[in-house]
Design an enzyme around this catalytic site. Structure first.
Site, PDB file in Angstrom:
ATOM      1  N   THR A   8       0.836  -1.202   0.000  1.00 54.26           N
ATOM      2  CA  THR A   8       0.000   0.000   0.000  1.00 54.26           C
ATOM      3  C   THR A   8       0.868   1.248   0.000  1.00 54.26           C
ATOM      4  OG1 THR A   8      -1.721   1.210   1.205  1.00 54.26           O
ATOM      5  CG2 THR A   8      -0.170  -0.007   2.555  1.00 54.26           C
ATOM      6  N   GLU A  37      -4.999  -0.631 -10.821  1.00 55.02           N
ATOM      7  CA  GLU A  37      -6.378  -0.762 -10.343  1.00 55.02           C
ATOM      8  C   GLU A  37      -7.270  -0.786 -11.576  1.00 55.02           C
ATOM      9  OE1 GLU A  37      -7.431   1.800  -7.103  1.00 55.02           O
ATOM     10  OE2 GLU A  37      -5.823   0.965  -5.866  1.00 55.02           O
ATOM     11  N   ASP A  66      -8.338  -2.678  -0.835  1.00 57.23           N
ATOM     12  CA  ASP A  66      -8.963  -1.639  -1.636  1.00 57.23           C
ATOM     13  C   ASP A  66     -10.191  -1.167  -0.910  1.00 57.23           C
ATOM     14  OD1 ASP A  66      -7.853  -0.699  -4.127  1.00 57.23           O
ATOM     15  OD2 ASP A  66      -7.706  -2.831  -4.582  1.00 57.23           O
ATOM     16  N   PHE A 144      -7.673   9.871   7.834  1.00 59.64           N
ATOM     17  CA  PHE A 144      -7.169  10.247   6.512  1.00 59.64           C
ATOM     18  C   PHE A 144      -8.329  10.264   5.523  1.00 59.64           C
ATOM     19  CE2 PHE A 144      -6.989   5.654   6.884  1.00 59.64           C
ATOM     20  CZ  PHE A 144      -7.432   5.191   5.651  1.00 59.64           C
ATOM     21  N   GLY A 145      -8.014  10.635   4.302  1.00 61.48           N
ATOM     22  CA  GLY A 145      -8.991  10.552   3.209  1.00 61.48           C
ATOM     23  C   GLY A 145     -10.311  11.245   3.515  1.00 61.48           C
ATOM     24  N   HIS A 172     -15.486  -0.016   8.184  1.00 62.11           N
ATOM     25  CA  HIS A 172     -15.384  -0.992   7.097  1.00 62.11           C
ATOM     26  C   HIS A 172     -14.088  -1.801   7.216  1.00 62.11           C
ATOM     27  CE1 HIS A 172     -13.632   2.854   6.325  1.00 62.11           C
ATOM     28  NE2 HIS A 172     -13.001   2.466   5.247  1.00 62.11           N
ATOM     29  N   ARG A 173     -12.964  -1.085   7.440  1.00 65.08           N
ATOM     30  CA  ARG A 173     -11.665  -1.770   7.532  1.00 65.08           C
ATOM     31  C   ARG A 173     -11.582  -2.592   8.808  1.00 65.08           C
ATOM     32  NH1 ARG A 173      -9.130   2.200   6.617  1.00 65.08           N
ATOM     33  NH2 ARG A 173      -9.163   1.895   4.370  1.00 65.08           N
TER      34      ARG A 173
HETATM   35  P1  ITT Z   1      -3.489   1.977  -1.643  1.00 59.56           P
HETATM   36  O1  ITT Z   1      -2.064   2.234  -2.053  1.00 59.56           O
HETATM   37  O2  ITT Z   1      -3.609   0.980  -0.518  1.00 59.56           O
HETATM   38  O3  ITT Z   1      -4.431   1.667  -2.796  1.00 59.56           O
HETATM   39  P2  ITT Z   1      -5.067   4.411  -1.408  1.00 59.56           P
HETATM   40  O4  ITT Z   1      -4.999   5.556  -0.434  1.00 59.56           O
HETATM   41  O5  ITT Z   1      -4.977   4.711  -2.868  1.00 59.56           O
HETATM   42  O6  ITT Z   1      -3.968   3.358  -0.951  1.00 59.56           O
HETATM   43  P3  ITT Z   1      -7.650   3.060  -1.778  1.00 59.56           P
HETATM   44  O7  ITT Z   1      -7.484   3.070  -3.250  1.00 59.56           O
HETATM   45  O8  ITT Z   1      -8.039   1.785  -1.124  1.00 59.56           O
HETATM   46  O9  ITT Z   1      -6.349   3.596  -1.036  1.00 59.56           O
HETATM   47  O10 ITT Z   1      -8.669   4.133  -1.228  1.00 59.56           O
HETATM   48  C1  ITT Z   1      -9.436   4.917  -2.031  1.00 59.56           C
HETATM   49  C2  ITT Z   1      -9.607   6.274  -1.431  1.00 59.56           C
HETATM   50  O11 ITT Z   1     -10.542   6.184  -0.366  1.00 59.56           O
HETATM   51  C3  ITT Z   1      -8.337   6.932  -0.906  1.00 59.56           C
HETATM   52  O12 ITT Z   1      -8.314   8.264  -1.362  1.00 59.56           O
HETATM   53  C4  ITT Z   1      -8.491   6.912   0.580  1.00 59.56           C
HETATM   54  O13 ITT Z   1      -7.987   8.084   1.150  1.00 59.56           O
HETATM   55  C5  ITT Z   1      -9.999   6.795   0.777  1.00 59.56           C
HETATM   56  N1  ITT Z   1     -10.235   5.942   1.931  1.00 59.56           N
HETATM   57  C6  ITT Z   1     -10.015   4.606   2.011  1.00 59.56           C
HETATM   58  N2  ITT Z   1     -10.284   4.152   3.256  1.00 59.56           N
HETATM   59  C7  ITT Z   1     -10.663   5.237   3.974  1.00 59.56           C
HETATM   60  C8  ITT Z   1     -11.023   5.445   5.314  1.00 59.56           C
HETATM   61  O14 ITT Z   1     -11.026   4.454   6.198  1.00 59.56           O
HETATM   62  N3  ITT Z   1     -11.340   6.674   5.695  1.00 59.56           N
HETATM   63  C9  ITT Z   1     -11.328   7.689   4.821  1.00 59.56           C
HETATM   64  N4  ITT Z   1     -10.981   7.600   3.546  1.00 59.56           N
HETATM   65  C10 ITT Z   1     -10.642   6.383   3.115  1.00 59.56           C
END
Ligand code: ITT
Length: 187
Positions: A8, A37, A66, A144-145, A172-173
């Site tokens: 990741t 992806e 994912d 994050f995110g 979810h995780r």
């Molecule tokens: P990988 O290298 O593991 O793919 P990624 O950050 O690109 O890392 P994903 O494609 O799985 O991860 O995630 C898609 C998006 O959703 C990504 O922008 C994350 O920040 C967001 N995301 C995933 N899980 C989240 C969470 O638990 N809370 C908030 N945002 C999340």
């Protein structure tokens, strides 16, 4: 202690997973190898393709995950495009798209799929979901995110207003990880 690599680019994910697996005597090591992806509206297909791609190139046990945020009134967007949408329009852009959405139109679900793979065997998938709503504005600074705009059902705060341990219990995780842990306990 067994080592499992977590393929990741996202250190926030690693933090969420590390503590739980350390209790099982599993050392989680982040490896940012990258994998394609594929375009599919199913996270399961994206995760399986990614796992099989990495498996051909990396000969040690690994996990990858994912995840995506699926918003009902946007037809599931950003969904499998969550990473792209986050890096382009971000939380602000999602809130703008939702500015006229009220009540049920703010419903959303976070989905997470873990893949575990080791050489030769077919990768195994573990799925978790967390239902909730999109907030009116960004709140909180943890996580994050999309954490600042997602309010899980039965709570009145966003994931970003929770401690990691609190988020893990309902996220979810957290759920997909519980299934992965059960699997590890049985092998
Ligand atoms: P990988 O290298 O593991 O793919 P990624 O950050 O690109 O890392 P994903 O494609 O799985 O991860 O995630 C898609 C998006 O959703 C990504 O922008 C994350 O920040 C967001 N995301 C995933 N899980 C989240 C969470 O638990 N809370 C908030 N945002 C999340």
């Amino acid at each position: 202690m067994k080592t499992i690599y977590f393929i990741t680019s996202n250190s926030g994910k690693v933090l969420e997973v590390k503590n739980k697996l350390t209790n099982l005597d599993i050392n989680v090591v982040q490896k940012n190898l990258g994998y394609p992806e594929i375009q599919s509206n199913k996270l399961e297909e994206v995760a399986m393709f990614g796992a099989e791609y990495v498996q051909k190139r990396f000969k040690l046990p690994f996990i990858l995950e994912d995840a995506g945020l699926f918003i009902d009134s946007l037809g599931g967007f950003p969904g499998v495009f969550s990473a792209y949408a986050f890096h382009t329009i971000g939380c602000d852009g999602i809130l703008k798209l939702m500015k006229n959405a009220k009540g049920n139109d703010r419903k959303a679900v976070f989905r997470s799929i873990f893949a575990y793979a080791e050489p030769v065997k077919k990768p195994v998938l573990f799925i978790g979901e967390c239902f909730g709503t999109i907030s009116d504005k960004m709140r909180g600074s943890n996580g994050f995110g999309y954490d600042p705009i997602f309010i899980p059902d039965r709570f009145n705060k966003t994931f970003a207003e929770m401690r990691t341990s609190e988020k893990n219990q309902i996220s979810h995780r957290g759920k997909s990880l519980e299934k992965l842990i059960d699997f590890f306990k049985n092998i």
